[in-house]
Motif scaffolding. Structure first.
Motif, PDB file in Angstrom:
ATOM      1  N   TRP A  56     -14.165   1.080   0.643  1.00  0.00           N
ATOM      2  CA  TRP A  56     -13.080   0.483  -0.143  1.00  0.00           C
ATOM      3  C   TRP A  56     -13.540   0.209  -1.573  1.00  0.00           C
ATOM      4  O   TRP A  56     -12.831   0.502  -2.539  1.00  0.00           O
ATOM      5  CB  TRP A  56     -12.595  -0.835   0.485  1.00  0.00           C
ATOM      6  N   SER A 105      -6.737  -4.460  -3.582  1.00  0.00           N
ATOM      7  CA  SER A 105      -7.272  -3.413  -4.452  1.00  0.00           C
ATOM      8  C   SER A 105      -6.571  -3.500  -5.793  1.00  0.00           C
ATOM      9  O   SER A 105      -5.408  -3.898  -5.880  1.00  0.00           O
ATOM     10  CB  SER A 105      -7.035  -2.030  -3.834  1.00  0.00           C
ATOM     11  N   GLN A 151      -5.605   6.465  -2.726  1.00  0.00           N
ATOM     12  CA  GLN A 151      -6.464   6.300  -1.554  1.00  0.00           C
ATOM     13  C   GLN A 151      -6.965   4.868  -1.400  1.00  0.00           C
ATOM     14  O   GLN A 151      -7.123   4.378  -0.284  1.00  0.00           O
ATOM     15  CB  GLN A 151      -7.641   7.269  -1.634  1.00  0.00           C
ATOM     16  N   ALA A 152      -7.220   4.199  -2.524  1.00  0.00           N
ATOM     17  CA  ALA A 152      -7.651   2.797  -2.449  1.00  0.00           C
ATOM     18  C   ALA A 152      -6.586   1.957  -1.743  1.00  0.00           C
ATOM     19  O   ALA A 152      -6.899   1.050  -0.969  1.00  0.00           O
ATOM     20  CB  ALA A 152      -7.935   2.245  -3.843  1.00  0.00           C
ATOM     21  N   ALA A 153      -5.320   2.289  -2.002  1.00  0.00           N
ATOM     22  CA  ALA A 153      -4.232   1.572  -1.327  1.00  0.00           C
ATOM     23  C   ALA A 153      -4.139   1.983   0.138  1.00  0.00           C
ATOM     24  O   ALA A 153      -3.988   1.141   1.029  1.00  0.00           O
ATOM     25  CB  ALA A 153      -2.910   1.848  -2.047  1.00  0.00           C
ATOM     26  N   MET A 202     -14.010   3.383  -3.565  1.00  0.00           N
ATOM     27  CA  MET A 202     -12.737   3.962  -4.008  1.00  0.00           C
ATOM     28  C   MET A 202     -12.144   3.131  -5.144  1.00  0.00           C
ATOM     29  O   MET A 202     -11.511   3.678  -6.061  1.00  0.00           O
ATOM     30  CB  MET A 202     -11.759   4.049  -2.829  1.00  0.00           C
ATOM     31  N   ASP A 203     -12.351   1.820  -5.123  1.00  0.00           N
ATOM     32  CA  ASP A 203     -11.851   0.982  -6.222  1.00  0.00           C
ATOM     33  C   ASP A 203     -12.579   1.310  -7.527  1.00  0.00           C
ATOM     34  O   ASP A 203     -11.970   1.335  -8.602  1.00  0.00           O
ATOM     35  CB  ASP A 203     -12.005  -0.504  -5.877  1.00  0.00           C
ATOM     36  N   MET A 233      -6.453   3.217   2.163  1.00  0.00           N
ATOM     37  CA  MET A 233      -7.567   2.749   2.991  1.00  0.00           C
ATOM     38  C   MET A 233      -7.300   1.388   3.604  1.00  0.00           C
ATOM     39  O   MET A 233      -7.837   1.045   4.646  1.00  0.00           O
ATOM     40  CB  MET A 233      -8.832   2.637   2.133  1.00  0.00           C
ATOM     41  N   ARG A 234      -6.482   0.589   2.904  1.00  0.00           N
ATOM     42  CA  ARG A 234      -6.215  -0.775   3.382  1.00  0.00           C
ATOM     43  C   ARG A 234      -5.002  -0.837   4.307  1.00  0.00           C
ATOM     44  O   ARG A 234      -4.597  -1.934   4.723  1.00  0.00           O
ATOM     45  CB  ARG A 234      -6.022  -1.698   2.187  1.00  0.00           C
ATOM     46  N   CYS A 272       2.472  -2.491  -8.012  1.00  0.00           N
ATOM     47  CA  CYS A 272       3.600  -3.153  -7.352  1.00  0.00           C
ATOM     48  C   CYS A 272       3.388  -4.565  -6.861  1.00  0.00           C
ATOM     49  O   CYS A 272       4.337  -5.156  -6.328  1.00  0.00           O
ATOM     50  CB  CYS A 272       4.073  -2.279  -6.195  1.00  0.00           C
ATOM     51  N   SER A 294      -5.432  -1.170  -7.377  1.00  0.00           N
ATOM     52  CA  SER A 294      -4.291  -0.239  -7.438  1.00  0.00           C
ATOM     53  C   SER A 294      -3.000  -0.894  -6.948  1.00  0.00           C
ATOM     54  O   SER A 294      -1.926  -0.560  -7.426  1.00  0.00           O
ATOM     55  CB  SER A 294      -4.592   1.052  -6.662  1.00  0.00           C
ATOM     56  N   LEU A 295      -3.112  -1.858  -6.020  1.00  0.00           N
ATOM     57  CA  LEU A 295      -1.896  -2.585  -5.621  1.00  0.00           C
ATOM     58  C   LEU A 295      -1.369  -3.389  -6.804  1.00  0.00           C
ATOM     59  O   LEU A 295      -0.159  -3.470  -7.022  1.00  0.00           O
ATOM     60  CB  LEU A 295      -2.194  -3.514  -4.433  1.00  0.00           C
ATOM     61  N   TYR A 317      -8.474  -7.180   0.606  1.00  0.00           N
ATOM     62  CA  TYR A 317      -7.238  -6.386   0.695  1.00  0.00           C
ATOM     63  C   TYR A 317      -6.592  -6.132  -0.664  1.00  0.00           C
ATOM     64  O   TYR A 317      -5.707  -5.293  -0.785  1.00  0.00           O
ATOM     65  CB  TYR A 317      -6.229  -7.067   1.632  1.00  0.00           C
ATOM     66  N   GLY A 340       0.815  -1.212   0.000  1.00  0.00           N
ATOM     67  CA  GLY A 340       0.000   0.000   0.000  1.00  0.00           C
ATOM     68  C   GLY A 340       0.849   1.263   0.000  1.00  0.00           C
ATOM     69  O   GLY A 340       0.547   2.232  -0.712  1.00  0.00           O
TER      70      GLY A 340
END
Lengths: 457, 457
Positions: free
Chosen positions: B277, B382, A448-450, B280-281, A452-453, B389, B384-385, B380, A431
């Protein structure tokens, strides 16, 4: 008239070599605007009117009139009947070839077509799931030039991949129709010209449905679906200029295999193979098509002479001598190289579809060969064994595209989905990294999505 | 003005569902004839005039004047300087992301990118040799919307594959130029607008050469080669409509990755993930582009309401709220399903680019998901993760093409050559089969090439 075939003689030591070599490789890449326009219209029409349009084009081009697309369906019983009707020797050859092609592609699937995954120390899982396509279309040209081996080479990898629905389209044009080069005219009802060996091959290859339709209209039906035909996920198989053009256009709506150009062989010889064998291997490429290309590379000038003599002696015995002669005269070449390493370098520049390494100790030179669709090692490995039954696929990248593409394989009938399962612990590490990079790219919702977790629930 | 985002509400139980669902998925597939004509002219011009044409188009579109293509080259020193100049947190994030992407793709290469072979009982060898492409081009869009993560995701798989020459093209348009949406006009000398993070990413990703050129002219230069640039074997990376059109045209001359459409996310939720969550995703996809598509599937109507409330609450806090709102209003949807299995069925019909399985026990439902570019499992994970990365590639098939295509991977930078070495004994068995089938196809040279080898020397 006496036919003669005199492939060009080149030598890498000649000052004109570079220019001659470039001229030799220059393809005949022409896009025909008339075909382009015609194909676009057919695609749009089939997309809109479905079965009705397919039936109209089938009557127009193939001279074949049918009340419905269902009337053009070939059944498993048709395949079985064709298989039972051919001579026993052909039946056995088909079965033996299919078995070898199947076991090669099963090995390929085990080697590179299985799902994989691993877990990080923090429990995060990463990998890829490999699954078969749901439904594919196989195009096989119809009439006299129909190749049952082509059906095996397209359908079996799909079957091994696990594709549930393998739909064959193979036109059955009436004699005298436009599709057979005739004048066309009034379409007639009837089964059209079916090729018994193709139907027999469908029996052993795992085809699930089949229709006697062809041309751009068949490609459109497979790509968009009609009232009768489902939309497929991918279309493979060779075809004429209309089929190739249609495949290029539907690429993206469905997957396609490749747009094949004229076939080519490169024989890289050290002079130890009987010259007759090499001459016949050059013929076997040239007999396909006047545009086909056969090239021999060898560091031994006397051997090139011997192969030329073999060509002179064997050509008159060949049923397709006229095609062979035109292909060898227009596009063939016997090239003298300084040594075997230089021959390998030249071969890499060509990136041939078929490459015969016809020499002693072929394993010595194989590592130097960087680009080729298929490499046939040693004097006993004629391309024709590979074409039919060694087991490897005979659908190969042409025209130098072996630089970046591969033989047809099980992987063409599979797709991959990445799998990522980030653990609660992993989300803390990842994150922070993701948020930093997302901020750098100005994508705040990503960040923010990252973030939030970052606090576990 | 208050922005509001109200994604369409659909329910699989509604009689209008089928029609609404089909309308939702209808893409905006338009081919722009003006772009098509322009791109064709640029491709032909660069093919003919090389460097000179590239420089002229760069002056015209990017407002960037240079005396030679060499003057537009970025060096390893430029990359290193950019890397040193960015904040330490960004440096560390880039390095951490690159390391994870590299180890994922190394695992992928081990799993499905190695050569393989086997021998029959008679000594015949069959297999495939897997080799890297020699030279690839990576296109990275320039200016403000430049994404360093995109550079990592394209260059690292090529580097892991073993590609020796990885050429980056990234335009550096001057402010006010046509490429930046300005009025254009007089071109000026200068470095143009460079993105420091992109250059820093090139430092960690294994790029070997780079030029600040872009558009169809850069694609043409890579596909055909110029006086300065070598012809590459494959071009990958995203770009605007001109770049996409140019890539489609050069396909066949070189390989290309894919023609990406607007990005999409599908969240398949059971209602156990915090609604914020998921909201936001959905935003993180919508913020890319007004044409991006965010869809939520869930069997719990109250949860869909909760996510809508989270959207209402969070939207005003987002810097890119206007883009998010337009994307969600025009193309977003919250879909109520009867149960989780039905949600999986709907997901398979969509074949989404990104699929979040945001639920408890995601491994229970994962086997039901047949088509997706990437599947993100558990609350967990998302998207965006995954984008930055986790390690898996973020270049994924869009617009339902996950039915037949795969994430970008090491395999896109490798090609396969089939290997066949028939033993003298094997030639006896195979020769008889091949000759029978070749006769059946009317290819007598093929038959004779096999038959000649029936008597061992």
């Amino acid at each position: 008239m006496t036919l003669a075939a005199a492939p060009a003689r080149l030598s890498t030591a000649a000052s004109s070599f570079e220019a001659d070599f470039v001229a030799l490789l220059r393809g005949s890449a022409t896009t025909d605007d008339a075909i382009e326009q015609r194909v676009r219209a057919i695609l749009a029409d089939v997309q809109q009117r479905g079965d009705t349009a397919v039936l109209e084009y089938t009557a127009l081009f193939d001279g074949l009139r049918a009340p419905s697309l269902a009337a053009l369906e070939l059944t498993q019983a048709d395949f079985a009947a064709a298989f039972d009707a051919i001579p026993a020797a052909q039946r056995e050859a088909l079965q033996a070839a299919a078995a070898r092609v199947r076991s090669y592609h099963a090995a390929q699937k085990r080697a590179c077509g299985e799902s994989w995954s691993y877990r990080d120390a923090d429990g995060t899982l990463l990998g890829q799931k490999v699954t078969p396509l749901d439904c594919v279309g196989i195009y096989v040209p119809g009439g006299k030039a129909a190749y049952p081996s082509s059906l095996l080479m397209n359908a079996i990898p799909a079957h091994v991949a696990g594709v549930q629905e393998i739909i064959l389209v193979v036109p059955a044009p009436m004699r005298g129709s436009l599709a057979t080069g005739g004048a066309g005219g009034q379409a007639a009802p009837g089964p059209g010209e079916r090729n018994a060996l193709v139907l027999a091959a469908a029996h052993v290859a795992g085809v699930t449905r089949a229709y006697t339709i062809g041309g751009a209209q068949a490609v459109a039906a497979l790509a968009y679906g009609t009232q009768t035909l489902p939309r497929v996920d991918k279309i493979t198989g060779p075809g004429n200029a209309y089929v190739a053009c249609a495949k290029r256009h539907v690429f993206g709506t469905v997957g396609i295999d490749m747009i094949a150009g004229p076939s080519e062989i490169l024989v890289l010889a050290d002079g130890s193979t009987p010259p007759d064998w090499v001459a016949m291997d050059l013929f076997s490429q040239a007999e396909h098509d006047e545009l086909a290309q056969s090239i021999l590379l060898c560091p031994d000038a006397a051997y090139l002479d011997a192969v030329q003599h073999a060509i002179d002696r064997l050509l008159p015995t060949m049923p397709r001598a006229a095609i062979i002669a035109k292909s060898l005269n227009d596009r063939g070449a016997l090239i003298l190289t300084r040594d075997m390493p230089e021959a390998c370098t030249i071969s890499n520049r060509i990136a041939p579809e078929h490459l015969e390494l016809s020499c002693q100790d072929p394993q010595r030179w194989e590592p130097l060969l960087r680009h080729a669709g298929a490499i046939f090692l040693g004097a006993y490995t004629s391309e024709s064994l590979g074409d039919y039954c060694a087991g490897a696929n005979h659908v190969l990248p042409t025209g130098g595209t072996a630089r970046f593409s591969s033989p047809l394989g099980v992987y063409d009938f599979q797709k991959r989905s990445s799998l990522v399962e980030v653990s609660a612990a992993g989300a803390q590490t990842l994150g922070a990294i993701a948020a930093e990079l997302a901020q750098g790219e100005g994508l705040q919702a990503h960040a923010q999505a990252a973030q939030m977790r970052l606090q576990p629930r």
